[in-house]
Each structure stands twice: as structure tokens, then as C-alpha cells.
Design an enzyme around this catalytic site. Structure first.
Site, PDB file in Angstrom:
ATOM      1  N   LYS A  22      10.833 -10.107   0.343  1.00 42.92           N
ATOM      2  CA  LYS A  22      11.473  -8.953   0.311  1.00 42.92           C
ATOM      3  C   LYS A  22      11.183  -8.071   1.050  1.00 42.92           C
ATOM      4  O   LYS A  22      12.077  -7.433   1.959  1.00 42.92           O
ATOM      5  CB  LYS A  22      10.602  -8.522  -1.058  1.00 42.92           C
ATOM      6  N   ASN A  23      10.027  -7.738   1.725  1.00 42.14           N
ATOM      7  CA  ASN A  23       9.820  -6.682   2.710  1.00 42.14           C
ATOM      8  C   ASN A  23      10.125  -6.857   4.056  1.00 42.14           C
ATOM      9  O   ASN A  23      10.319  -6.125   4.961  1.00 42.14           O
ATOM     10  CB  ASN A  23       8.264  -6.351   2.581  1.00 42.14           C
ATOM     11  N   CYS A 118       7.895   2.327  -5.434  1.00 42.09           N
ATOM     12  CA  CYS A 118       6.734   2.483  -6.446  1.00 42.09           C
ATOM     13  C   CYS A 118       6.025   3.769  -6.008  1.00 42.09           C
ATOM     14  O   CYS A 118       5.798   4.055  -5.336  1.00 42.09           O
ATOM     15  CB  CYS A 118       5.717   1.056  -6.123  1.00 42.09           C
ATOM     16  N   ARG A 123       3.374   8.903  -0.314  1.00 46.76           N
ATOM     17  CA  ARG A 123       3.929   8.032   0.639  1.00 46.76           C
ATOM     18  C   ARG A 123       4.628   8.848   1.586  1.00 46.76           C
ATOM     19  O   ARG A 123       6.031   8.869   1.587  1.00 46.76           O
ATOM     20  CB  ARG A 123       4.538   7.015  -0.072  1.00 46.76           C
ATOM     21  N   ASP A 306      -0.821  -5.241  -1.597  1.00 48.85           N
ATOM     22  CA  ASP A 306       0.252  -5.818  -2.665  1.00 48.85           C
ATOM     23  C   ASP A 306      -0.274  -6.834  -3.412  1.00 48.85           C
ATOM     24  O   ASP A 306       0.120  -7.070  -4.440  1.00 48.85           O
ATOM     25  CB  ASP A 306       1.511  -6.191  -2.080  1.00 48.85           C
ATOM     26  N   ARG A 398      12.502  -5.954  -9.283  1.00 48.21           N
ATOM     27  CA  ARG A 398      12.804  -5.429  -7.945  1.00 48.21           C
ATOM     28  C   ARG A 398      12.260  -6.435  -6.864  1.00 48.21           C
ATOM     29  O   ARG A 398      12.901  -6.415  -5.739  1.00 48.21           O
ATOM     30  CB  ARG A 398      11.971  -4.071  -7.724  1.00 48.21           C
TER      31      ARG A 398
END
Ligand code: EPU
Length: 425
Positions: A22-23, A118, A123, A306, A398
Site C-alpha cells: 500500500k504505502n 488514520c 501528523r 504499523d 483502506r
């Protein structure tokens, strides 16, 4: 308002294949707009954040074709640098901030709403902005939009004050099209940084040092399309490793890069789990009782933030007292209340959770507070005695492709139900 219903107690057995990271892909898709060209990207996971990114690019004017896990992104026709109308989509994910670097690199201009993502603590994007300013952009934040303009984009020496995945990738995205040389010091080293850099280099960029804390980029005038396959997802792999360990299962996880998993493999082995590395696979055999361990989350190659939530679930049933210190995000313990509802013995002191193992978790109704907390709730449900209902699983969608199908194939008793939002009745 989908929910998962899990009947706990089944050890996971069998094989699962990991989808693309994903990232990484959330940096690669915006990178594809850096030139008037067409790129083919394979191993793209079918997850909500990716689907949203595709919708945003289509709205900006990119032509995108998708077949199974392959994406073709065509930006031969100019696309818009103004994302301000798509606040709903950008607000639902963090990675929308990569449109800043990519559009600035291509058009010297970008207007992008501040990102969502999230809710795991403060952030800020100050390091991203510092980087863009160093490259010559003027940056104004007003009405929830980041507005940037750089008549000239010039290479610069940038020292990041904190190790930031997002800032490292974003600065790379703009710097590949700047005039001259950019040096990013104190860069993040995660596997997805290397993957985005590899993709950019295949497009004609000149990036050296990705994967170390000093990245050197010589800007190029021209870039071109390419074909690329995204690396497997490190965090998804870790999630299945922990699910196997928690359920006393025995699973083979395929399409993984074992090197990326070293911090997780080491901690699971310390807990007494058997982890066997293969060329592109990992076999995990859970052996109980698990031993208590101490974990501190760190930037790569340390233990990833994570995965601290799934790890916490293992600790709830380990013998003795374990600790987790979260050093990346200040409020990534919101899921702890849900585990307490299942009988977990957890106390929090500032950024450290102390978890004393209990005999078993007891099934109840719990909710998902963010993406990785969602994965943790699923693992908790898999080991609880009885039926667990997990609500707000939209967070899980997600970032995890086919989680429920994959777990069912491994023998879990999990199903998805759709419920009407009571507030809408
Ligand atoms: N930070 C700043 N200023 C900045 C940027 C970051 O102070 O300008 C701080 C953050 O507040 C945090 C630390 O630096 O304390 C690290 O943040 P980082 O920028 O690395 O995180 P991110 O880019 O916001 C990405 C992933 C997260 C993952 C973190 C850390 C994406 C889209 N998101 O977030 O992934 O937790 O790196 O590895 O790549 C997830 O997938 O569930 C997820 C949250």
C-alpha cells in the site's frame, strides 16, 4: 457500515499470497504523472486508498485502465494541478499529500487539500513543506489547501528534522524534475522509499542512495513511461505472521521479501514462534505459550509502528508482562480500550503499554479505531472464545486486500455483514 463476525478458536493453516505494498503504490501512482507519458504498474492491491487515488487522478484528467492487479496510467494529455475540488477523496487518506510533490515536479504548481488518514496522533507536514521551500517553492496554506508555486525548481541540500516516510518520498517526487542536485539527509529507509525510487529511476530519474539515510537526486529534464511491479506489502505480511502465531497456526506466506521482515521475525522468534524463511516466502508456526517480549517502534529497519497493534494482541496472551513503546506516533494506543473489553490486562504510561498475559481473550463487540488497529481486532477475534463482532471495518478496507477471503481460506470462521447505520434509520 460493514462489520466482521468472527467465531474464534480456529488455528490458521495453509497458504496466503501477499499483495502489493500500500504505502509504496500510493507513492508510485502519483509518481506516474511526473511526465506526459504512459506507465504500466503491476501488483497493485485492490484497496480503498488505491481506488481513491485512482479516482482523484481521473478527475484531474489522467486516463487510467485497470485489469486485475495491473494499472495503466496515461498522462500524455495535460492534467490539472489543482486538486482543491476533491477534498472529499483527499481527506480520506494520508497519501494524497504525494500529489503535492508530483504536481510541483511536473507543473511547478500544485493546489492540494491538506491530507486525512488514520487518527494516530499529531501528523504535521512541516518537513514536506520545508523540502518544497528549499527547492524554491512558495507555499501558502489557506482554507484547508496547500498552494505551491515555483517559477524555478532548484536542487537543494535538505536535512529532515525527523525521519519521515512521507516527506522523503514527497521531496524525491519534486526533486527528480528540479534543476541540479538535491541531497536529502536523515531520509527514511523503509522498503517503500526504495520502491518509489526504483520506479522513478525506471522513468528516467537519477536517484542514488534510497534505502540509506542520504539520498542524492540529480534532476532530469525528461522522464518517460515504464513498466513496474510493486513490492509485496511488509505490513500485510507481518499481520498474517502474527495471526498465525496468535492462533497456533502453521501457514506459508508467499510473495514476500523475508529481508523486509527481519525485525518482526526476530521478535516472533523471541516469543517462541517458529519462523522459517524461504526465497520469497515465510512459514510461520505458532507455538504456545508465547513468551513476553519488549518492543519499541522505530523507523525501518526497526520494528514498524504499523505492526505494534497486532503485536499487542499476541502480548495479551503471552506468559508474563510485555511492553510496547510507541516512538513514532503519540496516540497510537486508542485500540487498547477495545482489547480491555475482551479481558486484556493493559496499562498505559505515556508512550508505553505494559501488557500482562491472560489465559484467553473473551469475545464481545469491539470497534476498529484505525487501519492497523482494525487488523489487531481481527486477530483478537480469531483467538477469542466465542463470537466477536468488529464494527467500523471500513478502516480495514483502506489497506488490506481480501482480508476476509484470505483468512477464510486459511480456515478462519469470519464473515462480513452489512448493517444500516442506526442514525440513518
Ligand atoms: N512528522 C513531522 N513532520 C512531518 C512529517 C512527519 O513531524 O512533516 C512526524 C510525524 O508526526 C511522526 C513521524 O514524523 O511522528 C513519522 O511520520 P511519517 O512522515 O514517517 O509518517 P507518514 O508519512 O504520515 C507513513 C505511512 C504510515 C506509517 C508511517 C510510519 C503512508 C501513506 N503512511 O505515514 O502508514 O505509519 O509512514 O512508517 O505511507 C498505515 O499504513 O497504517 C500508516 C499509518
Amino acid at each position: 457500515m460493514d462489520a466482521f463476525i468472527i467465531e474464534g478458536g480456529n488455528p490458521l493453516q495453509g497458504e496466503v499470497t501477499i499483495s502489493g505494498a500500500k504505502n509504496a503504490v500510493l507513492g508510485i501512482i502519483p509518481a506516474a504523472v511526473l511526465c506526459a507519458c504512459s506507465s504500466k504498474i503491476e501488483n497493485v492491491p485492490d484497496i480503498k486508498d488505491v481506488n481513491k487515488m485512482i479516482v482523484i487522478l481521473e478527475k484531474l484528467g489522467a486516463e487510467i485502465y485497470r485489469e486485475k492487479d495491473t494499472l495503466i496510467i496515461n498522462t500524455e494529455k495535460p492534467i490539472s494541478y489543482d486538486v482543491s475540488d476533491y477534498e472529499e477523496e483527499t481527506g480520506q487518506m494520508r497519501a494524497s499529500y504525494y500529489l503535492l510533490g508530483a504536481l510541483l515536479g511536473r507543473y511547478r504548481k500544485a493546489i492540494v487539500p491538506l491530507p486525512g488518514g488514520c487518527n494516530i496522533g499529531d501528523r504535521p507536514i512541516d518537513q514536506h513543506i520545508k523540502g518544497f521551500q528549499a527547492l524554491g517553492a512558495t507555499v501558502v496554506i489557506e482554507h484547508g489547501q496547500v498552494k505551491m508555486e515555483a517559477p524555478e525548481l532548484k536542487g537543494a541540500h535538505i536535512f529532515l528534522d525527523v525521519v519521515s516516510v512521507g516527506a522523503t518520498i514527497n521531496i524525491m517526487l519534486a526533486a527528480v524534475r528540479a534543476d541540479g542536485k538535491t541531497i536529502i539527509e536523515n531520509a527514511a529507509k523503509e522498503p517503500h522509499i526504495v520502491d518509489v525510487a526504483n520506479f522513478l529511476n525506471l522513468m528516467g530519474a537519477n536517484i542514488k542512495g534510497a534505502g540509506t539515510d542520504v539520498i542524492k537526486i540529480v534532476g532530469v529534464e525528461e522522464m518517460h513511461g515504464c513498466e513496474y511491479s510493486v513490492i509485496p506489502d511488509q505490513i500485510t505480511t507481518g499481520t498474517y505472521m502474527m495471526a498465525a502465531a496468535a492462533t497456533e497456526g502453521d501457514i506459508l506466506i508467499k510473495n514476500v521479501i523475508p529481508k523486509h521482515m527481519e525485525a518482526i521475525t526476530a521478535k516472533l522468534s523471541e516469543m517462541g514462534v517458529i519462523v522459517l524463511e524461504e526465497d520469497d516466502g515465510i512459514r510461520v508456526i505458532g507455538k504456545h505459550p508465547l513468551k513476553a517480549v519488549n518492543v519499541k517502534t522505530m523507523p525501518y529497519p526497526g520494528f514498524p509502528t504499523d505492526l505494534q497493534q497486532p503485536m499487542a494482541v499476541l502480548m495479551t496472551i503471552a506468559q508474563g508482562t510485555s511492553t510496547i513503546t510507541e516512538s513514532i506516533f503519540e496516540s497510537r494506543f486508542k485500540y487498547v480500550d477495545e482489547l480491555r473489553r475482551m479481558g486484556a490486562n493493559i496499562s498505559i504510561n505515556s508512550r508505553t503499554a505494559s501488557i500482562t498475559g491472560v489465559k484467553a481473550l473473551s469475545a464481545t463487540k469491539i470497534r476498529t479505531t484505525d487501519l492497523r488497529a482494525g487488523a489487531a481486532m481481527v486477530i483478537a477475534g480469531l483467538i477469542a472464545d466465542g463470537e466477536t463482532k468488529i464494527t467500523e471495518i471500513v478502516h480495514i478496507d483502506r489497506g488490506y486486500e481480501n482480508l476476509q477471503e484470505n483468512l477464510r481460506n486459511l480456515g478462519a470462521d469470519i464473515r462480513r455483514i452489512s448493517e444500516k447505520d442506526p442514525a440513518c434509520l
